[in-house]
Structures are given as C-alpha cells and as structure tokens.
Design a protein around this motif. Structure first.
Motif, PDB file in Angstrom:
ATOM      1  N   VAL A 103       0.691  -1.187   0.178  1.00  0.00           N
ATOM      2  CA  VAL A 103       0.008   0.062   0.250  1.00  0.00           C
ATOM      3  C   VAL A 103       0.965   1.282   0.035  1.00  0.00           C
ATOM      4  CG1 VAL A 103      -1.731   1.434   1.148  1.00  0.00           C
ATOM      5  CG2 VAL A 103      -1.842  -1.228   1.255  1.00  0.00           C
ATOM      6  N   GLN A 104       2.092   1.052   0.696  1.00  0.00           N
ATOM      7  CA  GLN A 104       2.820   2.431   0.857  1.00  0.00           C
ATOM      8  C   GLN A 104       3.400   2.541  -0.486  1.00  0.00           C
ATOM      9  OE1 GLN A 104       3.738   4.560   2.708  1.00  0.00           O
ATOM     10  NE2 GLN A 104       5.428   5.691   1.672  1.00  0.00           N
ATOM     11  N   ASN A 107      -0.914  -1.890 -11.510  1.00  0.00           N
ATOM     12  CA  ASN A 107      -1.038  -3.170 -11.824  1.00  0.00           C
ATOM     13  C   ASN A 107      -0.334  -3.898 -10.651  1.00  0.00           C
ATOM     14  OD1 ASN A 107      -2.074  -3.336 -14.492  1.00  0.00           O
ATOM     15  ND2 ASN A 107      -0.624  -4.434 -15.024  1.00  0.00           N
ATOM     16  N   ILE A 108      -1.154  -4.868  -9.634  1.00  0.00           N
ATOM     17  CA  ILE A 108      -0.399  -5.536  -8.776  1.00  0.00           C
ATOM     18  C   ILE A 108      -0.649  -6.945  -8.906  1.00  0.00           C
ATOM     19  CG2 ILE A 108      -0.513  -5.777  -6.428  1.00  0.00           C
ATOM     20  CD1 ILE A 108      -1.756  -3.247  -5.906  1.00  0.00           C
ATOM     21  N   ARG A 113      -8.172  -4.309  -0.600  1.00  0.00           N
ATOM     22  CA  ARG A 113      -9.049  -3.437   0.257  1.00  0.00           C
ATOM     23  C   ARG A 113      -8.247  -2.052   0.863  1.00  0.00           C
ATOM     24  NH1 ARG A 113     -10.955  -8.968   1.731  1.00  0.00           N
ATOM     25  NH2 ARG A 113      -9.374  -9.012   2.983  1.00  0.00           N
ATOM     26  N   LYS A 114      -7.164  -2.369   1.202  1.00  0.00           N
ATOM     27  CA  LYS A 114      -6.311  -1.257   1.833  1.00  0.00           C
ATOM     28  C   LYS A 114      -5.817  -0.138   0.606  1.00  0.00           C
ATOM     29  CE  LYS A 114      -4.691  -3.523   5.999  1.00  0.00           C
ATOM     30  NZ  LYS A 114      -3.562  -4.171   6.667  1.00  0.00           N
ATOM     31  N   LYS A 156      -7.752   0.580  -1.657  1.00  0.00           N
ATOM     32  CA  LYS A 156      -8.822   1.302  -1.859  1.00  0.00           C
ATOM     33  C   LYS A 156      -9.095   2.396  -0.821  1.00  0.00           C
ATOM     34  CE  LYS A 156     -12.694  -0.349  -3.914  1.00  0.00           C
ATOM     35  NZ  LYS A 156     -12.525   0.145  -5.282  1.00  0.00           N
ATOM     36  N   ALA A 157      -8.842   1.839   0.265  1.00  0.00           N
ATOM     37  CA  ALA A 157      -9.086   2.699   1.627  1.00  0.00           C
ATOM     38  C   ALA A 157      -7.986   3.917   1.280  1.00  0.00           C
ATOM     39  CB  ALA A 157      -9.010   2.014   2.858  1.00  0.00           C
ATOM     40  N   MET A 158      -6.716   3.518   1.078  1.00  0.00           N
ATOM     41  CA  MET A 158      -5.793   4.712   1.188  1.00  0.00           C
ATOM     42  C   MET A 158      -6.437   5.572   0.124  1.00  0.00           C
ATOM     43  SD  MET A 158      -3.102   5.721  -1.003  1.00  0.00           S
ATOM     44  CE  MET A 158      -2.755   4.468  -2.034  1.00  0.00           C
ATOM     45  N   GLY A 159      -6.713   5.020  -1.113  1.00  0.00           N
ATOM     46  CA  GLY A 159      -7.217   6.031  -2.209  1.00  0.00           C
ATOM     47  C   GLY A 159      -8.248   6.905  -1.857  1.00  0.00           C
ATOM     48  N   GLU A 160      -9.248   6.578  -0.998  1.00  0.00           N
ATOM     49  CA  GLU A 160     -10.400   7.379  -0.516  1.00  0.00           C
ATOM     50  C   GLU A 160      -9.684   8.185   0.529  1.00  0.00           C
ATOM     51  OE1 GLU A 160     -13.509   5.127   1.150  1.00  0.00           O
ATOM     52  OE2 GLU A 160     -13.623   3.811  -0.656  1.00  0.00           O
TER      53      GLU A 160
END
Lengths: 279, 279
Positions: A98-99, A113-114, A135-136, A138-142
């Motif tokens: 995520v970082q 791409n992951i 999931r993480k 998406k949360a970071m993007g928000e």
C-alpha cells in the motif's frame, strides 16, 4: 489539465463503458508521449521495459526509488491518465505494498497493476494477502482523494502447481475473489486463447485485461467476447528492440540504411516528445 | 575486461586502420546492449536520444548530473568502448568543459563528441575556445592515464553566417585547426553530399565523422572516399519512435498487431539486454 482524481475517474470509466480500452505500455518519456500523440485514451508502464531501459532485469531488482523516478518522469510529460505496473508491490506485507502504491500515486500515476507472484520464490502469494492489498489500497485512495484504479493480476495460469485445468481453476478462483474485493479489473496473465478467454469472461462477468502477444484474437473479437481492456505489455519494447537488431544486421552486413530511415520521425518530432503535447 | 586506457587505445585505432568505423548511437542500456550484440566494435551515445528519453529536449537543458548518470548506466552494461556526446560541454569556459569530460570518463566513457555551437545563442563559439578545450582534454587524459578520444564537431555548415560557400570554408578552416590541435577525428555536422564529403576529406586528409541520414552515400562509397567514421546520430531513435507511431496507427485504426509482432524479440532477449553480454 485534469486533477488526479478526475483522471482516475475517467480511467475507471474506460473499463465500464464505450469501446474496449486499448492500453499501450510505455517505458520512458518518448514512448509514452508517442502513444499519447497516437490518440490512446490512457497510458500504462511496462515493468519489464522500464526496468530494462534503466539496466535492470524485470522483477524487483531495481530499487523502488529509481522506479518511482521513472514513473514521475513519464507522468509529468503526459496529460493522459497513467497506470503504473508495480510488479508485486515492492514489499512483503500488504502495508508495504500500500505504501508503494501511495508513492506511485505521489509520482503522478492514478492506477496500478499488482501481481500475486512472489519473485523471490517463484510461487504465488497467498490469496488473502492480495485481497488485503486491494481493500487497503482502496481505503488509502479514499483517504487521499485519488480513487486509485486497481488492475489485480494473477499469475496462477503460469505459476500455480498442477495441470492446465488446476491452473485455470486457481486463476478463476483468484479472479472471482479480486472482483468481489472490488478491484477494477482482473488480469489473468497468460490468458491468450480464444475459448479460454471466452470461458473466463463468461464466468467472471467483470472487466478483464489481456495482453497482446502472438496468437491473441484481434481486438474486434476480444471486444465481442466482452474483454474490456487489452494492454501491450512489453510488446512495443520487444518490437523496438527487434528493429534495432534488424538495423544492426542491415548496416553491418549490407552497408545500407533502409531500416534506419523507413518510418523514421524527424529531429523536431523527437524533440517534441520531450515536451508536453500541444493541444 | 579491458581497462579504460586499453579501450581508448583500441577505439582510437579504429579511426586509423581497418575497415571504416560504423558507430551506432544508443540512448539507454538496451539500445546499447542490442548494438553490442550485433557486433559493432564500439558504441556512442546520442545526446538527443538520451536526453529525450529522460524527458528533456536536445541541448543542455538536462542537468549535467542526470546526463552523467545515464552515461554511467550504459557504460557499466557494455564491455565495448563508449564515446559520450556531451553537446558543447556543459560549461562556458574551456576549463568547465574539461571538467565535464573528466566526469564522463569517470562515468565510464573513453571518448567524447564536443561541438562548437553555443546553444544559448545559436552561434558558434570562438575557434580558440575549442582548440583550448582539445589541448586541455588531451592533457587531462594524460594526467589520469586515459587517452581520451576526441571527436571535434563543428556546426559551421549550419550555423556560420554567409552563403553555402562561406559555411563550407569556415567548417574546413575549423576542421584543419582541430586536426592540427591533435583531435582524433573531426565531425563537420551536416556534411552529407557526395562531392562535399569528397572535397572535405581530400583537403583535410584526416579522419572525419559523417552521420547517417537520407541522402548519405552508402558505407562502401564513404569508405572509398576515405571517410573513417560513420555514426548513427539519433537515427535509430528516430526509427524506433517511428515504429511506435506506426504501431499506434495500426492498433487504433485496424485493430491488428502486425507491426507490434514483426521482428519482435522475446522476453528472455529483452531481459538479457539489462545484463552484461555473455561471451
């Protein structure tokens, strides 16, 4: 100039409506700018192309910092949405990955791409790790106001144990899980054959990415099968390097320059590829 | 692996004896490695190609530091002699330019192109400055034990005032002075036409460099005229970018991939271009 959030929204919409998304993968500034001039709606990076261009084999042997610098160079040269191939995410834990995504977004990308291949072992990461990443991210993007577009890649067709059927079933199993975790697109690496693509799309009923290679059905056929995204992968780099090989052979063997001059752009056109596109 | 001094001696000898030196200009690691695989005896950089690949137009708008990093990446990937195009030397005074040459040698090159065009004004630098650079680069090379190969370029054919004849005479005047200051090769940029090349070589009686472009005589003819070095300049980059343009048009207009797949190298071949050549 659109904001990153607007670019992300636009890039996401290309997976859902309108013609099939044809996504060229660039490895440096002029390859990206050339594709922008051609009229593609978005650009992605090719990890293999980008890394080899800097002197590293594909994978994660390049330092993340150097990869980020290269992504930033491309992002600041184009006005189109840019999706970055970050291989398996340059980190062992979901939080590490995520970082890394956060850092490529800071560098100007709006999608990633992951993949689920652990390059250090040649085996797939546990599915749960990949879902946690989705999931993480998406949360970071928000949290930062950039709705990151996630192309979740599985390498199960190549790297899962067992026969072809077992590989296909694992790829599908992972793809369904990626879809349900709300990735934006699923990328079953190695899916190239007509009936396999057809079956995959029918069962998944969700945007998938296929990569151009010999034997892939034509774009009109992919579109009729319901494929939403077809990417170049490193194909344009393979072609460009193949041209250099052809040039070397011709110049050294025949002493002529035909392949050097055929289709060549001018000095002015080359220089313009270093600068933002004139609209 | 040869030392830098051995590479410099070998590269110099290619200007004096044996077949005409055909010198391909690379802009990144894989282009250089591809030319190495093809069997060229040495590699040069193209300033335009290298700079545009990093997002800068040709000239000296790139920071010298970033240019040096790119030269180092290429030098460490190949075992052939590498000549670096350093434009007008990234500095106003002769001593500044000598320092730049010192830095590209530290980065792994063993030769340089130095031109006499002041990019900030579009005019030629005084000849005396260029001669001072040649003499000081030679002294610096001796002091560090790397006999730097100097390709002294004049842009008089394009940027000197007056008619064609005045330009030709100034180019010749400068070339004779470069020769007498013991440059290793003289590069009259823009010299492409048969009789002009023939006259130039006859009067100069010294190695000259011509650049491949449309209308340049074939290599066998250049050789018979006494030309000792023919370089690609940015031509291979023009061709590679021209191929991307063709690919973009084909994929978007026809939905086919022929130009992407034709002559393409494989993933394994691409990856191998990031690593030293297997001997």
């Amino acid at each position: 100039m659109k904001s990153q959030a607007e670019k992300a929204d636009y890039f996401r919409s290309l997976h859902k409506e309108g013609p099939i998304l044809i996504l060229p993968n660039a490895w440096d500034v002029p390859s990206a700018r050339s594709f922008e001039n051609s009229g593609f709606p978005a650009i992605a990076t090719t990890s293999a192309g980008l890394m080899v261009s800097l002197g590293y084999p594909d994978g994660e042997s390049i330092e993340k910092k150097e990869m980020l610098i290269a992504v930033r160079r491309i992002a600041r040269a184009i006005s189109l949405p840019l999706s970055a191939d970050i291989v398996a995410g340059f980190g062992r834990t979901a939080d590490d990955v995520v970082q890394s995504v956060r850092e490529v977004i800071d560098a100007g990308a709006i999608g990633v791409n992951i993949e689920d291949l652990d390059h250090s072992t040649g085996k797939l990461y546990p599915l749960e790790r990949q879902l946690d990443i989705i999931r993480k991210v998406k949360a970071m993007g928000e949290s930062i106001g950039v709705p990151v577009v996630i192309n979740a890649r599985t390498d199960a067709l190549r790297h899962f144990g067992g026969d072809e059927r077992a590989k296909f079933e694992e790829a599908l199993h992972r793809a369904l899980a990626f879809r349900d975790a709300e990735a934006d697109c699923v990328y079953p690496m190695g899916l190239t054959e007509y009936s396999a693509i057809s079956n995959f799309v029918k069962i998944l009923d969700f945007p998938i990415n296929v990569m151009i290679r010999k034997g892939l059905p034509l774009i009109s056929i992919l579109s009729s099968l319901g494929v939403r995204r077809v990417s170049f992968g490193p194909a344009a780099m393979y072609a460009a390097m193949g041209l250099l090989k052809k040039i070397g052979r011709e110049v050294l063997d025949a002493g002529t320059y035909d392949s050097l001059l055929e289709n060549a752009i001018s000095f002015e056109e080359l220089n313009a590829l270093a600068l933002p596109r004139k609209s």
